[in-house]
Design an enzyme around this catalytic site. Structure first.
Site, PDB file in Angstrom:
ATOM      1  N   CYS A  58       0.831  -1.215   0.000  1.00 24.42           N
ATOM      2  CA  CYS A  58       0.000   0.000   0.000  1.00 24.42           C
ATOM      3  C   CYS A  58       0.869   1.271   0.000  1.00 24.42           C
ATOM      4  CB  CYS A  58      -0.917   0.002   1.217  1.00 24.42           C
ATOM      5  SG  CYS A  58      -1.995   1.440   1.260  1.00 24.42           S
ATOM      6  N   CYS A  67       0.582   4.997   6.776  1.00 23.55           N
ATOM      7  CA  CYS A  67      -0.018   4.833   8.114  1.00 23.55           C
ATOM      8  C   CYS A  67       1.017   4.102   8.987  1.00 23.55           C
ATOM      9  CB  CYS A  67      -1.295   4.018   8.031  1.00 23.55           C
ATOM     10  SG  CYS A  67      -2.393   4.595   6.722  1.00 23.55           S
ATOM     11  N   CYS A 116       0.730   0.391  10.275  1.00 24.24           N
ATOM     12  CA  CYS A 116       0.278  -0.669   9.367  1.00 24.24           C
ATOM     13  C   CYS A 116       1.421  -1.442   8.717  1.00 24.24           C
ATOM     14  CB  CYS A 116      -0.619  -0.063   8.298  1.00 24.24           C
ATOM     15  SG  CYS A 116      -1.341  -1.323   7.227  1.00 24.24           S
ATOM     16  N   CYS A 135     -16.430  -8.896   5.938  1.00 20.05           N
ATOM     17  CA  CYS A 135     -15.720  -7.652   5.620  1.00 20.05           C
ATOM     18  C   CYS A 135     -14.483  -7.984   4.798  1.00 20.05           C
ATOM     19  CB  CYS A 135     -15.265  -6.958   6.900  1.00 20.05           C
ATOM     20  SG  CYS A 135     -16.598  -6.684   8.046  1.00 20.05           S
ATOM     21  N   CYS A 143     -19.191  -5.832   3.766  1.00 21.24           N
ATOM     22  CA  CYS A 143     -18.478  -4.582   4.066  1.00 21.24           C
ATOM     23  C   CYS A 143     -17.156  -4.595   3.292  1.00 21.24           C
ATOM     24  CB  CYS A 143     -18.223  -4.490   5.571  1.00 21.24           C
ATOM     25  SG  CYS A 143     -17.328  -2.982   6.047  1.00 21.24           S
ATOM     26  N   CYS A 195     -19.022   2.759   8.236  1.00 22.60           N
ATOM     27  CA  CYS A 195     -18.310   2.088   9.323  1.00 22.60           C
ATOM     28  C   CYS A 195     -17.032   2.893   9.527  1.00 22.60           C
ATOM     29  CB  CYS A 195     -17.991   0.648   8.935  1.00 22.60           C
ATOM     30  SG  CYS A 195     -16.934  -0.184  10.141  1.00 22.60           S
ATOM     31  N   ARG A 237     -17.908  -1.726  17.645  1.00 24.62           N
ATOM     32  CA  ARG A 237     -17.204  -2.981  17.367  1.00 24.62           C
ATOM     33  C   ARG A 237     -15.898  -3.059  18.155  1.00 24.62           C
ATOM     34  NH1 ARG A 237     -19.042  -5.489  12.966  1.00 24.62           N
ATOM     35  NH2 ARG A 237     -19.654  -3.537  11.985  1.00 24.62           N
TER      36      ARG A 237
END
Ligand code: SAM
Ligand code: DTB
Ligand code: SF4
Length: 348
Positions: free
Chosen positions: A74, A78, A81, A118, A150, A210, A282
């Site tokens: 990616c 972040c 991550c 998801c 999701c 979400c 959640r």
């Protein structure tokens, strides 16, 4: 016991707080009020949040299974991550799984009792083309199985949101992660406003939102309150708010962050429940570090969904079986269809 009866015997100060909290669903919470709730004596906070939870929700837990459809590589930075190209973690990239493979995983999750599936893509943003067309097929395939679908795949355009809605997508996950003030310490390749714009497009397309965050990034309680302020000022509130606690992954920028105390997770969940009474809160990443008792307190304070399955995206999660055992012990139903749930429980 009827909560109103309990109210009658409250000391005056608590009744005042209560009336304020109880009045109606609000979209105008401010940071100071939120901090006051977040910092309440724990016993009061747990009690207040449970009353709100019991008033607005049935006591059940939604089970959402997670699958990483496209792992690693990616372009965002972040710092928590493992899938970012900026991270030195040893996570293996994996090309996008085929539609059939993904639907086979969804079927397994359904047989284990999950009612939401998801799917995650380690993307900065969705790009049109073969991969997106496959995503749309996955969404309609999951919906055909009778499950909620999701997707979490980064930023998207209005047109892409509409195509996802047309394919039957139930919800799109796009987290704000932390406060607007602290955000730049965690991610610099996109802005907070980018995130808010994506969420708006999701909402405008008629897809459920979400959107949640992570605790343990090095933020203050003020930052947590600030994140909750942004979320609880959305009108309508996000249908689902995942609260993650940082999984400190080796090789990521936050690998040495100190583990957060479970009480902080309980406080965050309880506060989210009070601010957003009807939202699915959640209890997300980091559950492996929580004791059974801490998880039960999270449920008591209003968490009503978990990620269910042996894996999150790149890290592990409690097993299907241990979670079913936990929910059986707690005595809450975990599926919309209570009969199915009872059957699964009795076969344990
Ligand atoms: N790339 C998409 C995006 O960022 O929106 C989707 C996948 S991303 C991994 C989904 C969310 O998982 C992140 O927004 C973050 O809140 C959470 N997450 C990722 N890594 C985490 C970690 N190590 N600990 C806790 N939460 C994490
Ligand atoms: C969310 O808020 N948490 C989930 C889901 N949305 C996509 C992801 C958690 C990821 C934890 C770290 C990992 O497994 O890589
Ligand atoms: Fe990419 Fe999402 Fe990981 Fe950020 S959290 S690096 S956007 S996969």
């Amino acid at each position: 016991m009827n909560p109103i009866k309990i109210l009658d015997i409250l000391p005056e100060k608590m009744t005042k707080t209560h009336n304020k909290l109880f009045k109606e669903i609000r979209f105008d919470w401010n940071k100071e009020e939120i901090l006051e709730i977040l910092n309440m004596p724990l016993i009061d906070l747990m009690w207040e949040s449970q009353i709100v939870h019991r008033k607005f929700n049935k006591y059940n837990i939604q089970l959402a299974s997670l699958f990483s459809v496209k792992t690693g590589g990616c372009e965002e930075n972040c710092s928590y991550c493992s899938q970012s190209i900026y991270s030195a973690s040893e996570i293996k990239s994996h090309p996008q799984f085929q539609v059939e493979e993904v639907l086979a995983r969804a079927k397994i999750a359904k047989n284990e009792g999950a009612d939401r599936f998801c799917m995650g893509w380690a993307w900065r943003e969705i790009r049109d083309g073969k991969s997106f067309n496959a995503m749309l097929e996955m969404v309609s395939g999951v919906r055909d199985l009778g499950m909620e679908a999701c997707v979490t795949a980064g930023m998207l355009t209005e047109e892409q949101a509409t195509r996802l809605a047309d394919a039957g997508l139930t919800a799109y996950n796009h987290n704000l992660d932390t406060s607007p003030e602290y955000y730049k310490n965690i991610i610099t390749t996109r802005t907070y406003q980018d995130r808010l714009d994506t969420i708006k497009r999701v909402r405008n397309a008629g897809i459920n939102v979400c959107c949640g965050g992570i605790i343990g990034l090095g933020e203050t309680n003020g930052d947590r309150a600030s994140l909750l302020e942004v979320l609880s000022n959305m009108n309508p509130h996000p249908e689902s708010v995942p609260i993650n606690s940082l999984v400190a992954i080796e090789g990521t920028g936050l690998e040495d962050n100190q583990e957060i105390d479970s009480i902080e997770m309980i406080r965050m969940i309880a506060t989210a429940r009070i601010l957003m009474p009807k939202t699915k809160i959640r209890l997300s990443a980091g559950r492996e570090k929580l004791s059974k008792e801490a998880q039960i307190l999270c449920f008591q304070c209003g968490a009503n969904s978990i990620f269910y399955g042996d894996e999150l995206l790149t890290t592990s999660n409690p097993s299907f079986q241990s979670d079913r055992k936990l929910l059986k012990e707690v005595g809450v139903s975990f599926n919309k269809d209570f009969e199915t749930c009872k059957k699964t429980l009795s076969s344990l």
